[in-house]
Design a protein around this motif. Structure first.
Motif, PDB file in Angstrom:
ATOM      1  N   GLU A  74       1.748   1.357   9.061  1.00  0.00           N
ATOM      2  CA  GLU A  74       3.060   0.784   8.755  1.00  0.00           C
ATOM      3  C   GLU A  74       4.099   1.886   8.938  1.00  0.00           C
ATOM      4  O   GLU A  74       4.153   2.850   8.166  1.00  0.00           O
ATOM      5  CB  GLU A  74       3.107   0.248   7.322  1.00  0.00           C
ATOM      6  N   ASN A  75       4.912   1.741   9.991  1.00  0.00           N
ATOM      7  CA  ASN A  75       5.804   2.827  10.383  1.00  0.00           C
ATOM      8  C   ASN A  75       7.080   2.860   9.552  1.00  0.00           C
ATOM      9  O   ASN A  75       8.166   2.530   9.997  1.00  0.00           O
ATOM     10  CB  ASN A  75       6.149   2.739  11.877  1.00  0.00           C
ATOM     11  N   ASN A  76       6.928   3.294   8.299  1.00  0.00           N
ATOM     12  CA  ASN A  76       8.067   3.577   7.440  1.00  0.00           C
ATOM     13  C   ASN A  76       8.177   5.086   7.242  1.00  0.00           C
ATOM     14  O   ASN A  76       7.297   5.842   7.650  1.00  0.00           O
ATOM     15  CB  ASN A  76       7.951   2.844   6.095  1.00  0.00           C
ATOM     16  N   GLU A 111       0.825  -1.207   0.000  1.00  0.00           N
ATOM     17  CA  GLU A 111       0.000   0.000   0.000  1.00  0.00           C
ATOM     18  C   GLU A 111       0.859   1.257   0.000  1.00  0.00           C
ATOM     19  O   GLU A 111       0.559   2.240  -0.684  1.00  0.00           O
ATOM     20  CB  GLU A 111      -0.926   0.000   1.214  1.00  0.00           C
ATOM     21  N   THR A 112       1.947   1.232   0.771  1.00  0.00           N
ATOM     22  CA  THR A 112       2.829   2.401   0.819  1.00  0.00           C
ATOM     23  C   THR A 112       3.456   2.661  -0.546  1.00  0.00           C
ATOM     24  O   THR A 112       3.451   3.792  -1.047  1.00  0.00           O
ATOM     25  CB  THR A 112       3.949   2.201   1.853  1.00  0.00           C
ATOM     26  N   LEU A 113       4.002   1.616  -1.160  1.00  0.00           N
ATOM     27  CA  LEU A 113       4.645   1.783  -2.459  1.00  0.00           C
ATOM     28  C   LEU A 113       3.630   2.195  -3.521  1.00  0.00           C
ATOM     29  O   LEU A 113       3.928   3.042  -4.378  1.00  0.00           O
ATOM     30  CB  LEU A 113       5.350   0.495  -2.868  1.00  0.00           C
ATOM     31  N   ARG A 114       2.424   1.616  -3.468  1.00  0.00           N
ATOM     32  CA  ARG A 114       1.393   1.987  -4.437  1.00  0.00           C
ATOM     33  C   ARG A 114       1.023   3.467  -4.290  1.00  0.00           C
ATOM     34  O   ARG A 114       0.905   4.205  -5.275  1.00  0.00           O
ATOM     35  CB  ARG A 114       0.156   1.110  -4.248  1.00  0.00           C
ATOM     36  N   GLY A 115       0.884   3.932  -3.057  1.00  0.00           N
ATOM     37  CA  GLY A 115       0.557   5.340  -2.820  1.00  0.00           C
ATOM     38  C   GLY A 115       1.658   6.268  -3.316  1.00  0.00           C
ATOM     39  O   GLY A 115       1.386   7.315  -3.915  1.00  0.00           O
ATOM     40  N   TYR A 116       2.916   5.876  -3.072  1.00  0.00           N
ATOM     41  CA  TYR A 116       4.035   6.699  -3.535  1.00  0.00           C
ATOM     42  C   TYR A 116       4.056   6.778  -5.056  1.00  0.00           C
ATOM     43  O   TYR A 116       4.240   7.860  -5.633  1.00  0.00           O
ATOM     44  CB  TYR A 116       5.359   6.129  -3.029  1.00  0.00           C
ATOM     45  N   MET A 162      12.010   3.562   3.507  1.00  0.00           N
ATOM     46  CA  MET A 162      10.966   4.362   2.858  1.00  0.00           C
ATOM     47  C   MET A 162       9.664   3.597   2.701  1.00  0.00           C
ATOM     48  O   MET A 162       8.575   4.146   2.955  1.00  0.00           O
ATOM     49  CB  MET A 162      11.448   4.827   1.488  1.00  0.00           C
ATOM     50  N   PHE A 163       9.734   2.345   2.267  1.00  0.00           N
ATOM     51  CA  PHE A 163       8.513   1.644   1.870  1.00  0.00           C
ATOM     52  C   PHE A 163       8.283   0.330   2.614  1.00  0.00           C
ATOM     53  O   PHE A 163       7.338  -0.394   2.315  1.00  0.00           O
ATOM     54  CB  PHE A 163       8.555   1.348   0.362  1.00  0.00           C
ATOM     55  N   GLY A 164       9.132   0.014   3.575  1.00  0.00           N
ATOM     56  CA  GLY A 164       9.046  -1.286   4.226  1.00  0.00           C
ATOM     57  C   GLY A 164       7.883  -1.430   5.203  1.00  0.00           C
ATOM     58  O   GLY A 164       7.255  -0.457   5.621  1.00  0.00           O
ATOM     59  N   LYS A 165       7.617  -2.674   5.541  1.00  0.00           N
ATOM     60  CA  LYS A 165       6.661  -2.967   6.610  1.00  0.00           C
ATOM     61  C   LYS A 165       7.296  -2.599   7.949  1.00  0.00           C
ATOM     62  O   LYS A 165       8.510  -2.645   8.108  1.00  0.00           O
ATOM     63  CB  LYS A 165       6.280  -4.440   6.594  1.00  0.00           C
ATOM     64  N   GLY A 166       6.462  -2.265   8.921  1.00  0.00           N
ATOM     65  CA  GLY A 166       6.970  -1.798  10.203  1.00  0.00           C
ATOM     66  C   GLY A 166       7.828  -2.802  10.934  1.00  0.00           C
ATOM     67  O   GLY A 166       8.887  -2.457  11.480  1.00  0.00           O
ATOM     68  N   THR A 167       7.402  -4.059  10.955  1.00  0.00           N
ATOM     69  CA  THR A 167       8.124  -5.063  11.735  1.00  0.00           C
ATOM     70  C   THR A 167       9.539  -5.315  11.219  1.00  0.00           C
ATOM     71  O   THR A 167      10.493  -5.328  12.011  1.00  0.00           O
ATOM     72  CB  THR A 167       7.331  -6.382  11.780  1.00  0.00           C
ATOM     73  N   PRO A 168       9.740  -5.518   9.915  1.00  0.00           N
ATOM     74  CA  PRO A 168      11.126  -5.672   9.429  1.00  0.00           C
ATOM     75  C   PRO A 168      11.995  -4.453   9.719  1.00  0.00           C
ATOM     76  O   PRO A 168      13.194  -4.597  10.011  1.00  0.00           O
ATOM     77  CB  PRO A 168      10.945  -5.877   7.921  1.00  0.00           C
ATOM     78  N   ILE A 169      11.425  -3.247   9.641  1.00  0.00           N
ATOM     79  CA  ILE A 169      12.197  -2.049   9.945  1.00  0.00           C
ATOM     80  C   ILE A 169      12.636  -2.049  11.401  1.00  0.00           C
ATOM     81  O   ILE A 169      13.796  -1.764  11.726  1.00  0.00           O
ATOM     82  CB  ILE A 169      11.368  -0.777   9.634  1.00  0.00           C
ATOM     83  N   GLU A 170      11.718  -2.395  12.292  1.00  0.00           N
ATOM     84  CA  GLU A 170      12.048  -2.403  13.726  1.00  0.00           C
ATOM     85  C   GLU A 170      13.095  -3.468  14.041  1.00  0.00           C
ATOM     86  O   GLU A 170      13.960  -3.255  14.899  1.00  0.00           O
ATOM     87  CB  GLU A 170      10.786  -2.646  14.541  1.00  0.00           C
ATOM     88  N   LYS A 171      13.025  -4.604  13.375  1.00  0.00           N
ATOM     89  CA  LYS A 171      13.988  -5.670  13.645  1.00  0.00           C
ATOM     90  C   LYS A 171      15.377  -5.322  13.104  1.00  0.00           C
ATOM     91  O   LYS A 171      16.393  -5.643  13.715  1.00  0.00           O
ATOM     92  CB  LYS A 171      13.496  -6.997  13.044  1.00  0.00           C
ATOM     93  N   ARG A 172      15.422  -4.649  11.942  1.00  0.00           N
ATOM     94  CA  ARG A 172      16.719  -4.320  11.348  1.00  0.00           C
ATOM     95  C   ARG A 172      17.354  -3.094  11.993  1.00  0.00           C
ATOM     96  O   ARG A 172      18.571  -3.007  12.127  1.00  0.00           O
ATOM     97  CB  ARG A 172      16.552  -4.089   9.836  1.00  0.00           C
ATOM     98  N   PHE A 173      16.519  -2.134  12.393  1.00  0.00           N
ATOM     99  CA  PHE A 173      17.016  -0.905  13.026  1.00  0.00           C
ATOM    100  C   PHE A 173      16.322  -0.713  14.376  1.00  0.00           C
ATOM    101  O   PHE A 173      15.492   0.190  14.548  1.00  0.00           O
ATOM    102  CB  PHE A 173      16.776   0.299  12.114  1.00  0.00           C
ATOM    103  N   PRO A 174      16.644  -1.566  15.348  1.00  0.00           N
ATOM    104  CA  PRO A 174      15.928  -1.543  16.633  1.00  0.00           C
ATOM    105  C   PRO A 174      16.179  -0.280  17.460  1.00  0.00           C
ATOM    106  O   PRO A 174      15.392   0.020  18.365  1.00  0.00           O
ATOM    107  CB  PRO A 174      16.458  -2.789  17.354  1.00  0.00           C
ATOM    108  N   LEU A 175      17.256   0.457  17.182  1.00  0.00           N
ATOM    109  CA  LEU A 175      17.577   1.646  17.970  1.00  0.00           C
ATOM    110  C   LEU A 175      16.867   2.897  17.455  1.00  0.00           C
ATOM    111  O   LEU A 175      16.846   3.918  18.135  1.00  0.00           O
ATOM    112  CB  LEU A 175      19.090   1.889  17.970  1.00  0.00           C
ATOM    113  N   PHE A 176      16.302   2.807  16.260  1.00  0.00           N
ATOM    114  CA  PHE A 176      15.695   3.974  15.616  1.00  0.00           C
ATOM    115  C   PHE A 176      14.173   3.958  15.789  1.00  0.00           C
ATOM    116  O   PHE A 176      13.548   2.907  15.703  1.00  0.00           O
ATOM    117  CB  PHE A 176      16.047   3.982  14.135  1.00  0.00           C
ATOM    118  N   ARG A 177      13.599   5.140  16.024  1.00  0.00           N
ATOM    119  CA  ARG A 177      12.140   5.245  16.088  1.00  0.00           C
ATOM    120  C   ARG A 177      11.700   6.613  15.608  1.00  0.00           C
ATOM    121  O   ARG A 177      12.500   7.541  15.476  1.00  0.00           O
ATOM    122  CB  ARG A 177      11.623   4.990  17.514  1.00  0.00           C
TER     123      ARG A 177
END
Length: 577
Positions: A271-273, A177-182, A228-243
């Protein structure tokens, strides 16, 4: 530029600081010079004076004695031999003219100007050891970089940080949905573009969101694509220190029941991208501000310099964020200002940025993705656009600063000027001044411990459901907003004006050392601070703090009102007759 004995005296009177190091030197170059060289080069530069002896324990006025160097030729030869020895120093960033002997009182003092190294060349290290030989300047001393600081500096030495391929992250981690909107916004902004008919994977590849490493025979999303376009969970797992966090704190008082009016944070409802955060935050934030309607062609376009400046500020915060260090990309809408925070430190000094210098963004692919839909540019003019917009609006100048202790950059955008607040006429201001008993010429700054010092901590508490926004009719909303904020914030605007006057006076005092200026600025920014907390923050002793207060009493009245632990400081410029 010629260095005179008077220049040496001025530096000595300032004492050692974040940018001045004074060392005894007679026949040999002190070994500790190289730690200072590394520290200055990795921080904001500085001056090393050789041939001056320090008598510790004495007052600053008599602490340093000019003893000179005994063999200038030998010291100069040894200095440059070591400087150009790659086993001793990783890189020579000096010109010959940066090493200058100066005759003072019949003795030779050596003035060495060490510039800040270009961020591509950092860290500058010694003894062929990048881990244990990399230093930074902290107050009056040289401190070895810790592993996190070293990693940040190494990341900053490249301009394509967000192009790194993330192994094992692929198209399944993209939020459709994020990528489609962009892409819909992209097609509208770029009609007939060659990318229109590409599939999603190829589109991301062309935009820098997906890449291939033919040497390693790997492929995957880049940091830019996932963020930019990822799902929230993969982003949180890859960059756990960033919010990411947006808070509407207008009208919120410390200690009150209301903690925020609106908040956008990680709560599972979106989706927190980065694309979602930026677009949702802009809608929420700009809704709280008056909009200037303009006719572009045959259509109306809302915005004006206020909207344009805020868009630039948000994109700047995103594209200069360091996602791999602990920190928060946070935007606060407060009564009198908008504060933007991003993780990472400035690549060059704030002074150079104000003067029009710039660096490439940390996240150039993300910058490109936003630019392609009309947000910002990539020619380094973003901050100057913000300054221009705020100048056009007549607001106080935005304040850019870095907080070394938390590894964050803060940009404060005041929503008022020296004479009137947002949308408040001079007539209204005069009326408010009369009603509140505030004189426009009063230089007193009354700094109270309740002026917002507790909002940030309160806002971070998890207190359940967010407050909904109230919709207003567009025309009436703008006028009501102007009048209400003008009445509420005029008094605080006058205080901020006086505060800026005091800060300006402090910074212009030539008889104050950098450390003494730092102490005064600290109390101006933290009116409820104690001597102990100032000591912890600045490294100045309680004795030196009292001496600083005594030194400025001819032109600045400083008072502490209330109990020692809960009182506050007030400052008043003394008018000379």
């Amino acid at each position: 530029m010629t260095i005179t004995p008077n220049d040496i005296y001025k530096l000595i009177l300032q004492g050692e600081s974040a940018s001045i190091e004074i060392k005894k030197c007679s026949e040999n170059v002190p070994r500790s010079v190289w730690e200072t060289y590394s520290a200055f080069a990795n921080t904001r530069g500085g001056v090393i004076l050789l041939g001056i002896t320090e008598h510790k324990g004495r007052p600053l006025e008599s602490r340093y004695e000019i003893t000179g160097v005994s063999d200038l030729d030998k010291i100069e030869t040894d200095f440059f031999n070591i400087l150009n020895n790659r086993q001793k120093v990783s890189r020579n960033i000096l010109f010959d003219s940066d090493f200058r002997p100066v005759e003072v009182e019949g003795k030779t003092v050596i003035y060495i100007s060490v510039p800040e190294a270009d961020y591509h060349k950092k860290p500058i290290y010694i003894n062929d050891d990048i881990v244990d030989g990399s230093y930074k300047r902290s107050h009056e001393g040289d401190r070895r970089l810790n592993r996190e600081e070293l990693a940040m500096m190494l990341r900053d030495s490249t301009d394509d940080i967000d192009s790194q391929i993330l192994e094992h992250y692929g198209m399944d981690d993209i939020d459709g949905e994020t990528l489609r909107g962009y892409r819909q916004v992209f097609d509208t902004a770029n009609p007939g573009h060659a990318y229109k008919n590409l599939d999603n994977k190829e589109f991301l590849y062309r935009m820098g969101g997906y890449d291939y490493d033919r040497h390693k025979e790997t492929e995957g999303l880049t940091i830019a694509g996932l963020m930019m376009f990822g799902k929230g969970t993969p982003i949180e797992k890859r960059f756990p220190l960033f919010r990411m966090d947006y808070l509407d704190l207008t009208g919120v008082k410390p200690g009150g029941d209301l903690k925020w009016n609106d908040r956008l944070t990680y709560d599972g409802r979106w989706e927190n991208n980065l694309y979602n955060f930026v677009t949702m935050t802009m809608r929420k934030l700009l809704f709280t501000l008056p909009s200037e309607g303009r006719i572009v062609g045959e259509a109306r376009r809302d915005g004006g310099p206020l909207y344009d400046g805020i868009r630039e500020a948000i994109i700047n915060s995103v594209t200069y964020s360091d996602f791999q260090t602990e920190g928060v990309l946070r935007i606060d809408r407060r009564d009198n200002e908008i504060i933007l925070r991003n993780p990472g430190l400035l690549r060059i000094s704030a002074k150079r940025i104000y003067n029009g210098d710039f660096t490439h963004a940390r996240n150039r692919n993300i910058q490109k993705m936003f630019r392609m839909i009309g947000y910002g540019d990539n020619i380094g003019s973003g901050f100057q656009k913000i300054l221009t917009a705020w100048n056009t609006l007549g607001f106080l100048r935005p304040e850019l600063k870095e907080l070394e202790d938390v590894k964050e950059v803060w940009l404060s955008l005041p929503l008022f000027g020296t004479n009137n607040l947002v949308g408040t006429s001079n007539k209204e201001e005069g009326t408010s001044n009369k009603e509140e008993g505030t004189s426009k010429n009063d230089s007193t700054v009354k700094l109270d411990s309740e002026n917002g010092s507790g909002i940030e901590g309160q806002a971070n508490e998890d207190l359940g459901q967010e407050k909904g926004q109230v919709n207003h009719c567009e025309g009436q909303e703008n006028e009501d907003w102007r009048q209400e904020k003008g009445r509420e914030n005029l008094c605080e605007g006058q205080e901020n004006k006086g505060l800026e006057q005091v800060k300006k006076q402090v910074k212009e005092q030539v008889n104050l050392s950098e450390k003494q200026k730092e102490v005064l600025i600290y109390f101006l920014d933290h009116p409820s601070a104690s001597l102990k907390t100032c000591t912890e923050a600045t490294g100045a002793s309680a004795k030196s703090i009292r001496y600083t207060f005594k030194k400025v009493r001819d032109w600045l009245e400083i008072r502490h009102e209330g109990p020692d632990k809960t009182g506050s400081w007030s400052f008043k410029l003394i008018e000379k007759e």
